[in-house]
Design a protein around this motif. Structure first.
Motif, mmCIF file in Angstrom:
data_model
loop_
_atom_site.group_PDB
_atom_site.id
_atom_site.type_symbol
_atom_site.label_atom_id
_atom_site.label_comp_id
_atom_site.label_asym_id
_atom_site.label_seq_id
_atom_site.Cartn_x
_atom_site.Cartn_y
_atom_site.Cartn_z
ATOM 1 N N ASN A 91 3.519 10.505 2.711
ATOM 2 C CA ASN A 91 3.895 10.658 4.110
ATOM 3 C C ASN A 91 5.280 10.028 4.317
ATOM 4 O OD1 ASN A 91 3.569 7.848 4.374
ATOM 5 N ND2 ASN A 91 1.447 8.041 5.071
ATOM 6 N N GLY A 92 5.723 9.954 5.562
ATOM 7 C CA GLY A 92 7.067 9.467 5.840
ATOM 8 C C GLY A 92 7.313 8.052 5.379
ATOM 9 N N ALA A 93 6.386 7.152 5.701
ATOM 10 C CA ALA A 93 6.547 5.756 5.318
ATOM 11 C C ALA A 93 6.528 5.595 3.801
ATOM 12 C CB ALA A 93 5.452 4.904 5.952
ATOM 13 N N GLN A 94 5.662 6.359 3.155
ATOM 14 C CA GLN A 94 5.575 6.280 1.700
ATOM 15 C C GLN A 94 6.823 6.858 1.035
ATOM 16 O OE1 GLN A 94 1.911 8.375 1.180
ATOM 17 N NE2 GLN A 94 0.674 6.689 2.042
ATOM 18 N N TRP A 97 9.255 4.968 -1.430
ATOM 19 C CA TRP A 97 9.588 5.523 -2.735
ATOM 20 C C TRP A 97 11.104 5.580 -2.941
ATOM 21 C CZ3 TRP A 97 7.668 6.123 -7.288
ATOM 22 C CH2 TRP A 97 8.285 6.985 -8.204
ATOM 23 N N ASP A 98 11.851 5.935 -1.908
ATOM 24 C CA ASP A 98 13.309 5.980 -2.021
ATOM 25 C C ASP A 98 13.864 4.596 -2.393
ATOM 26 O OD1 ASP A 98 13.320 8.653 -1.411
ATOM 27 O OD2 ASP A 98 13.832 8.374 0.707
ATOM 28 N N GLU A 99 13.273 3.562 -1.836
ATOM 29 C CA GLU A 99 13.709 2.205 -2.154
ATOM 30 C C GLU A 99 13.402 1.867 -3.607
ATOM 31 O OE1 GLU A 99 13.626 -2.126 0.064
ATOM 32 O OE2 GLU A 99 11.880 -0.821 0.230
ATOM 33 N N ILE A 100 12.236 2.288 -4.077
ATOM 34 C CA ILE A 100 11.862 2.082 -5.471
ATOM 35 C C ILE A 100 12.843 2.798 -6.395
ATOM 36 C CG2 ILE A 100 10.162 2.798 -7.208
ATOM 37 C CD1 ILE A 100 7.987 2.038 -5.220
ATOM 38 N N VAL A 101 13.181 4.031 -6.062
ATOM 39 C CA VAL A 101 14.108 4.808 -6.892
ATOM 40 C C VAL A 101 15.465 4.115 -6.981
ATOM 41 C CG1 VAL A 101 15.400 6.979 -7.044
ATOM 42 C CG2 VAL A 101 12.964 7.011 -6.472
ATOM 43 N N GLU A 102 15.932 3.560 -5.868
ATOM 44 C CA GLU A 102 17.226 2.876 -5.868
ATOM 45 C C GLU A 102 17.218 1.656 -6.794
ATOM 46 O OE1 GLU A 102 20.347 0.747 -2.719
ATOM 47 O OE2 GLU A 102 18.465 1.617 -1.997
ATOM 48 N N ILE A 103 16.169 0.842 -6.708
ATOM 49 C CA ILE A 103 16.077 -0.363 -7.542
ATOM 50 C C ILE A 103 15.924 0.013 -9.014
ATOM 51 C CG2 ILE A 103 14.666 -2.407 -8.037
ATOM 52 C CD1 ILE A 103 13.986 -2.456 -5.032
ATOM 53 N N THR A 104 15.100 1.028 -9.277
ATOM 54 C CA THR A 104 14.865 1.442 -10.660
ATOM 55 C C THR A 104 16.099 2.085 -11.268
ATOM 56 O OG1 THR A 104 12.541 1.811 -10.088
ATOM 57 C CG2 THR A 104 13.305 2.722 -12.166
ATOM 58 N N SER A 105 16.822 2.874 -10.487
ATOM 59 C CA SER A 105 18.045 3.503 -10.988
ATOM 60 C C SER A 105 19.080 2.443 -11.359
ATOM 61 C CB SER A 105 18.617 4.460 -9.936
ATOM 62 O OG SER A 105 17.720 5.528 -9.692
ATOM 63 N N HIS A 106 19.155 1.398 -10.566
ATOM 64 C CA HIS A 106 20.062 0.289 -10.887
ATOM 65 C C HIS A 106 19.677 -0.332 -12.227
ATOM 66 C CE1 HIS A 106 20.969 -4.089 -10.816
ATOM 67 N NE2 HIS A 106 22.149 -3.665 -10.436
ATOM 68 N N GLY A 125 0.799 -1.222 0.000
ATOM 69 C CA GLY A 125 0.000 0.000 0.000
ATOM 70 C C GLY A 125 0.826 1.263 0.000
ATOM 71 N N ASP A 126 1.926 1.283 0.766
ATOM 72 C CA ASP A 126 2.778 2.477 0.802
ATOM 73 C C ASP A 126 3.397 2.748 -0.563
ATOM 74 O OD1 ASP A 126 2.353 3.174 3.455
ATOM 75 O OD2 ASP A 126 4.002 1.931 4.191
ATOM 76 N N ARG A 127 3.845 1.712 -1.230
ATOM 77 C CA ARG A 127 4.474 1.900 -2.546
ATOM 78 C C ARG A 127 3.445 2.285 -3.597
ATOM 79 N NH1 ARG A 127 7.109 -1.569 0.515
ATOM 80 N NH2 ARG A 127 9.382 -1.297 0.672
#
Length: 206
Positions: free
Chosen positions: A68-71, A75-84, A52-54
């Motif tokens: 919000n903070g959790a989201q 999102w930061d985790e998504i950006v890291e995986i996608t940037s890779h 849900g957060d993602r």
């Protein structure tokens, strides 16, 4: 130059696609001896659930509430995986058919990296458009029951149609599709393997 080899099968060297992928990699190394080749085994990688957060983080780009903070952390985790993923120039995917579609770990990976502003853009009047330009992909499709030209009782090809459409969605237009799909009625399975290996080598040196 970097090639990212994304493994969609959990069967390792026993996967139908293993020999075909190995032939591709050998030809690619010969063509690009200085290229970096990275293997991403989706069955060993630490992929987060697309929860849900993602989902909320993604939808914030389409007019939903701000993150919000959790989201934001999600999102930061998504950006890291996608940037890779985006850091590669070329891609090799092994895509076995599971229940007429693709394996769930590969679908999870697609859901993680298919993000607005990262792999695709969106305009209200035009819709979505891919952001990944000047990249190449090769998809090796395999199946054990389905084969093209067989009756529907042997399966329906939703896996290559979905996967090729996704590559186009994120902007990868230079795509080679290699099929290794012998089934129990195939007269010459070794011949089918040789054809797939030849197609993989051609894709690697294109």
């Amino acid at each position: 130059m970097k090639l990212l080899y994304v493994k969609g099968s959990p069967r390792g060297d026993r996967a139908r696609t293993a020999k075909v992928a190995a032939a591709f990699l050998d030809a690619y190394r010969e063509k690009h001896p200085h290229a970096e080749i990275e293997e991403l085994d989706l069955w060993q990688a630490a992929l987060p659930e697309f929860d849900g957060d993602r989902a909320a983080a993604k939808l914030s780009f389409f007019g939903d509430d701000a993150m919000n903070g959790a989201q934001k952390t999600a999102w930061d985790e998504i950006v890291e995986i996608t940037s890779h993923f985006k850091n590669a120039d070329d891609f090799l995917f092994t895509v076995p058919m599971w229940n007429n579609g693709i394996p769930y770990r590969l679908k999870l990976y697609i859901d993680i990296i298919s993000q607005p502003g990262l792999t695709f853009g969106f305009e209200p009047t035009k819709g979505a458009f891919g952001l990944l330009k000047n990249k190449r992909a090769t998809a090796i499709y395999s199946s054990g029951i389905y084969a093209r030209g067989m009756p529907k009782s042997f399966g329906t090809d939703h896996h290559s149609t979905f996967f090729n459409d996704w590559l186009d969605f994120i902007g990868i237009e230079d795509v080679s599709s290699v099929r290794y799909q012998p089934n129990m009625l195939t007269d010459d399975p070794e011949g089918v393997l040789r054809e797939a290996i030849d197609a993989a080598k051609a894709a690697a040196i294109r």
